[in-house]
Design an enzyme around this catalytic site. Sequence first.
Site, PDB file in Angstrom:
ATOM      1  N   ASP A 135       0.935  -1.290   0.058  1.00 32.51           N
ATOM      2  CA  ASP A 135       0.161   0.186   0.056  1.00 32.51           C
ATOM      3  C   ASP A 135       0.853   1.077   0.117  1.00 32.51           C
ATOM      4  O   ASP A 135       0.403   1.844  -0.411  1.00 32.51           O
ATOM      5  CB  ASP A 135      -1.289  -0.445   1.077  1.00 32.51           C
ATOM      6  CG  ASP A 135      -1.887  -1.284   0.851  1.00 32.51           C
ATOM      7  OD1 ASP A 135      -2.677  -1.291  -0.216  1.00 32.51           O
ATOM      8  OD2 ASP A 135      -2.591  -0.933   2.410  1.00 32.51           O
ATOM      9  N   ASN A 148      -4.926   9.379   1.988  1.00 30.93           N
ATOM     10  CA  ASN A 148      -5.284   8.211   2.790  1.00 30.93           C
ATOM     11  C   ASN A 148      -5.594   8.882   4.085  1.00 30.93           C
ATOM     12  O   ASN A 148      -6.477   8.932   4.556  1.00 30.93           O
ATOM     13  CB  ASN A 148      -3.648   7.280   2.986  1.00 30.93           C
ATOM     14  CG  ASN A 148      -4.700   5.922   2.855  1.00 30.93           C
ATOM     15  OD1 ASN A 148      -5.432   5.458   2.547  1.00 30.93           O
ATOM     16  ND2 ASN A 148      -3.176   5.208   3.512  1.00 30.93           N
ATOM     17  N   THR A 201      -9.637   2.207   6.525  1.00 37.96           N
ATOM     18  CA  THR A 201      -8.802   0.682   6.776  1.00 37.96           C
ATOM     19  C   THR A 201      -7.675   0.981   7.037  1.00 37.96           C
ATOM     20  O   THR A 201      -7.003   0.059   7.368  1.00 37.96           O
ATOM     21  CB  THR A 201      -9.182  -0.032   5.689  1.00 37.96           C
ATOM     22  OG1 THR A 201      -8.700   0.450   3.998  1.00 37.96           O
ATOM     23  CG2 THR A 201     -10.483  -0.202   5.501  1.00 37.96           C
ATOM     24  N   ALA A 202      -7.168   2.048   7.417  1.00 35.23           N
ATOM     25  CA  ALA A 202      -5.645   1.817   7.880  1.00 35.23           C
ATOM     26  C   ALA A 202      -5.156   2.972   9.675  1.00 35.23           C
ATOM     27  O   ALA A 202      -6.254   2.020  10.062  1.00 35.23           O
ATOM     28  CB  ALA A 202      -4.677   3.126   6.298  1.00 35.23           C
ATOM     29  N   SER A 220      -7.005   4.899  11.043  1.00 37.74           N
ATOM     30  CA  SER A 220      -8.442   6.008  11.259  1.00 37.74           C
ATOM     31  C   SER A 220      -9.350   4.191  12.047  1.00 37.74           C
ATOM     32  O   SER A 220      -9.616   4.263  12.791  1.00 37.74           O
ATOM     33  CB  SER A 220      -8.686   6.446  10.164  1.00 37.74           C
ATOM     34  OG  SER A 220     -10.114   6.461  10.270  1.00 37.74           O
TER      35      SER A 220
END
Length: 289
Positions: free
Chosen positions: A75, A148, A187-188, A190
Amino acid sequence: MNDRKKIILLPNSERDICFETTLRVKQMLDARGRSTAVCKLFDDITDCALPDGVAFEDFGEQLENAELIIAFGGDGTILRTARMAADVNVPILGVNMGGKGFMAELEPVALELIDDVAEGKYTLEQRMMLDVEIHRGGEIVYSDFALNDVVIRGDNKVIDLMLFGDGQVITHFSGDGAVIATPTGSTAYSMAAGGPIVEEAAENIIVTPICAHVIAAKSFVLVPDRLVSVSLGDRRNNPAFISVDGGDHHAVLTDDVINVFKSLRHTQLVRLSNRNFYKKVSEKLGEAP
């Protein structure tokens, strides 16, 4: 004569060791008459030599005539590629050579789908991005953009934060910091901080406190046209910094105002199948099938 635009191959040499997968994809595309260019993502690239007849080309020059970019890595590789390609709006296909690879479309075991890429049989998914500015003494002293998230954190100490939406107080708390994320970034960091998972193609701004020392400090999902502003309170005058998409740290001072808002830029990601978002979340984030 093939007058179609080039396909840029962008390997992360720490993930694609000696460019094995990159070169395999190049052979597949070349065999189908597609023009390719292998470019460097990082300056400190591995010492592994490319085979005769293949040389690294300048990424900036190749972007001017590119149909899409195939990024080989995790990613982080895709995030770096997105930042480099955002201003020219060239789509990105991610091949997962890392761990979770949540943003990647292809796993190395499914490289046969490159045939569809060669024939232009793919769709594009548009992802929202964020702009960020640090205002100090009436001037913008720092600006950037994120696919992101934007993270404001204390430098190993608790900080006091006030967050606003269009000038109205969202929350005020002491804690480790806050994450302001796009749906792609939900989905990271956070999510790890307790924020919600939001479908990637949605357009929202997600505001998530990090280790808040207040029970009532929860995550907020905002409409995309909201101006989110962050300032440091004076109850805990500790050092703080801002980081964009996991990049370098930039100091934030007590009187600074950090503005985060929907960017005019977008990232386009290549889709080769109708992958189920919910199944991907389950697979990538370790839930039982």
